[in-house]
Structure formats: structure tokens, C-alpha cells
Design a protein around this motif. Structure first.
Motif, PDB file in Angstrom:
ATOM      1  N   GLU A  89       2.267   1.788  -3.516  1.00 56.33           N
ATOM      2  CA  GLU A  89       0.986   2.666  -4.336  1.00 56.33           C
ATOM      3  C   GLU A  89       1.087   4.067  -3.720  1.00 56.33           C
ATOM      4  O   GLU A  89       0.878   5.064  -4.734  1.00 56.33           O
ATOM      5  CB  GLU A  89      -0.440   1.995  -3.958  1.00 56.33           C
ATOM      6  CG  GLU A  89      -0.590   0.695  -4.567  1.00 56.33           C
ATOM      7  CD  GLU A  89      -1.849   0.038  -4.185  1.00 56.33           C
ATOM      8  OE1 GLU A  89      -2.970   0.736  -4.071  1.00 56.33           O
ATOM      9  OE2 GLU A  89      -2.157  -1.198  -4.170  1.00 56.33           O
ATOM     10  N   ALA A 145       0.799  -1.138   0.201  1.00 55.58           N
ATOM     11  CA  ALA A 145       0.084  -0.249  -0.028  1.00 55.58           C
ATOM     12  C   ALA A 145       0.900   1.177   0.001  1.00 55.58           C
ATOM     13  O   ALA A 145       0.602   2.012  -0.755  1.00 55.58           O
ATOM     14  CB  ALA A 145      -0.960   0.011   1.241  1.00 55.58           C
ATOM     15  N   ARG A 153       5.280  -1.952 -10.662  1.00 52.09           N
ATOM     16  CA  ARG A 153       4.667  -1.946  -9.453  1.00 52.09           C
ATOM     17  C   ARG A 153       5.039  -2.814  -8.449  1.00 52.09           C
ATOM     18  O   ARG A 153       5.315  -2.743  -7.616  1.00 52.09           O
ATOM     19  CB  ARG A 153       2.966  -1.699  -9.606  1.00 52.09           C
ATOM     20  CG  ARG A 153       2.261  -1.104  -8.266  1.00 52.09           C
ATOM     21  CD  ARG A 153       0.955  -0.764  -8.719  1.00 52.09           C
ATOM     22  NE  ARG A 153       0.801   0.060  -9.416  1.00 52.09           N
ATOM     23  CZ  ARG A 153       0.059   0.177 -10.355  1.00 52.09           C
ATOM     24  NH1 ARG A 153      -0.678  -0.664 -10.771  1.00 52.09           N
ATOM     25  NH2 ARG A 153      -0.169   1.452 -11.018  1.00 52.09           N
ATOM     26  N   GLU A 172       3.797   5.881  -5.524  1.00 57.24           N
ATOM     27  CA  GLU A 172       3.434   5.975  -6.740  1.00 57.24           C
ATOM     28  C   GLU A 172       2.662   7.451  -7.281  1.00 57.24           C
ATOM     29  O   GLU A 172       2.979   8.098  -7.949  1.00 57.24           O
ATOM     30  CB  GLU A 172       2.892   4.801  -7.457  1.00 57.24           C
ATOM     31  CG  GLU A 172       2.661   5.112  -9.095  1.00 57.24           C
ATOM     32  CD  GLU A 172       1.952   3.806  -9.636  1.00 57.24           C
ATOM     33  OE1 GLU A 172       1.485   3.987 -10.844  1.00 57.24           O
ATOM     34  OE2 GLU A 172       1.987   2.776  -8.973  1.00 57.24           O
ATOM     35  N   GLN A 173       1.754   7.327  -6.291  1.00 57.00           N
ATOM     36  CA  GLN A 173       0.798   8.774  -6.358  1.00 57.00           C
ATOM     37  C   GLN A 173       1.702   9.947  -6.144  1.00 57.00           C
ATOM     38  O   GLN A 173       1.776  10.916  -6.654  1.00 57.00           O
ATOM     39  CB  GLN A 173      -0.160   8.430  -5.269  1.00 57.00           C
ATOM     40  CG  GLN A 173      -1.277   7.735  -5.457  1.00 57.00           C
ATOM     41  CD  GLN A 173      -2.392   7.529  -4.322  1.00 57.00           C
ATOM     42  OE1 GLN A 173      -2.434   8.485  -3.706  1.00 57.00           O
ATOM     43  NE2 GLN A 173      -2.817   6.476  -4.356  1.00 57.00           N
TER      44      GLN A 173
END
Length: 153
Positions: A11, A8, A28, A14-15
Motif C-alpha cells: 500500500e 501494508a 493491489r 502504491e502511495q
């Protein structure tokens, strides 16, 4: 931080990176593995905090601690750098970032980390100022010149 937290957090990273195109699933997965390895190698020198809402990670903050050169009167000198503080857009302005950073500072104080630095953008500067950070009068940085010979911004 659990294994599912690492996925998580990957993720969220990445944002945070604001890539022009979303990462491919394989990219990813590899990044999550790289991040997990990086976290493991840091051991006690890493303090990580996450924020969740209804079982979904919505924020992260990191503090990397390291030893400074000893002084004759102080043989252990610790410093830390806050990095990659990110809160999902839907949760900004609700105190999530402040809570994450305050938690890092509390942990740093407990460990005796004397100095904490952070590189902030204009939007985040008020958060850090509310938590006691001040611009350093003589804090300089140098960025490695790019391969074209031009300096990076």
C-alpha cells in the motif's frame, strides 16, 4: 517483515508511485504477491525497514546490497543502493525518514557494506546530507531509451 507488513508496504508503494488512479483490488493483491516474492528472492541481500504509528505502517526504506567485482587485495567488496524511501505525508518532517535511513546505514555498517548510493529528489537531499551522503563527482547514469527513440527524463 511479516506477511501483513508486506501487504501494508505494498500500500505504501502504491502511495509512493502516485498513480493517476488508485489500483484495483485485484491489481493491489497481485502486486502484494509480487512484492512478497521479490523480497523472498533477495534474501540476505535486502535490508528493509518500516515505521509504524498506532499499528499502521507510515514509512518504509530499502537497501539492496550486492557484491562488486573482487580486487586482488579485497576479494569481497559490498555496495548497496537505498531505494523507495517513503513516509506518509502526515508524518513527514518528524524524523521518520531520517530514522529509517539511519537504521539502514547502521545495518549496512554492521554487514561491512563499504559504499551506499541513493537517488534523491530535491526535497529529500537535505536528509541524506545530514546522514553523511555527498554528491558523487563522477557518478553517471544511463537510462534505457524509450521505444519511441526519445530518452526518458
Amino acid at each position: 517483515m511479516t506477511e501483513s507488513d508486506v501487504a501494508a508496504v505494498a500500500e505504501l508503494k502504491e502511495q509512493w508511485a502516485a498513480l493517476p488512479e488508485p489500483a484495483a483490488p485485484d491489481q493491489r493483491r497481485r502486486f502484494a504477491e509480487t512484492l512478497a516474492s521479490w523480497i523472498e528472492r533477495r534474501g540476505a541481500s535486502l535490508i528493509a525497514r518500516v515505521a509504524d504509528h498506532e499499528a499502521e505502517l507510515v514509512g518504509m526504506a530499502w537497501l539492496v546490497a550486492f557484491e562488486r567485482v573482487p580486487n586482488i587485495d579485497q576479494t569481497v567488496r559490498l555496495t548497496g543502493d537505498i531505494q523507495s524511501v517513503y513516509v506518509a505525508p502526515a508524518f513527514r518532517g518528524a524524523g521518520v525518514g531520517s530514522a529509517l535511513v539511519a537504521s539502514l546505514l547502521e545495518a549496512a555498517d554492521t554487514r561491512g557494506i563499504e559504499r551506499i548510493t541513493v537517488s534523491a529528489n530535491h526535497a529529500a537531499a537535505p536528509l541524506y546530507e545530514r546522514l553523511g551522503f555527498r554528491p558523487g563527482e563522477f557518478l553517471f547514469e544511463r537510462r534505457r531509451p524509450s521505444s519511441t527513440g526519445l530518452s526518458s527524463p
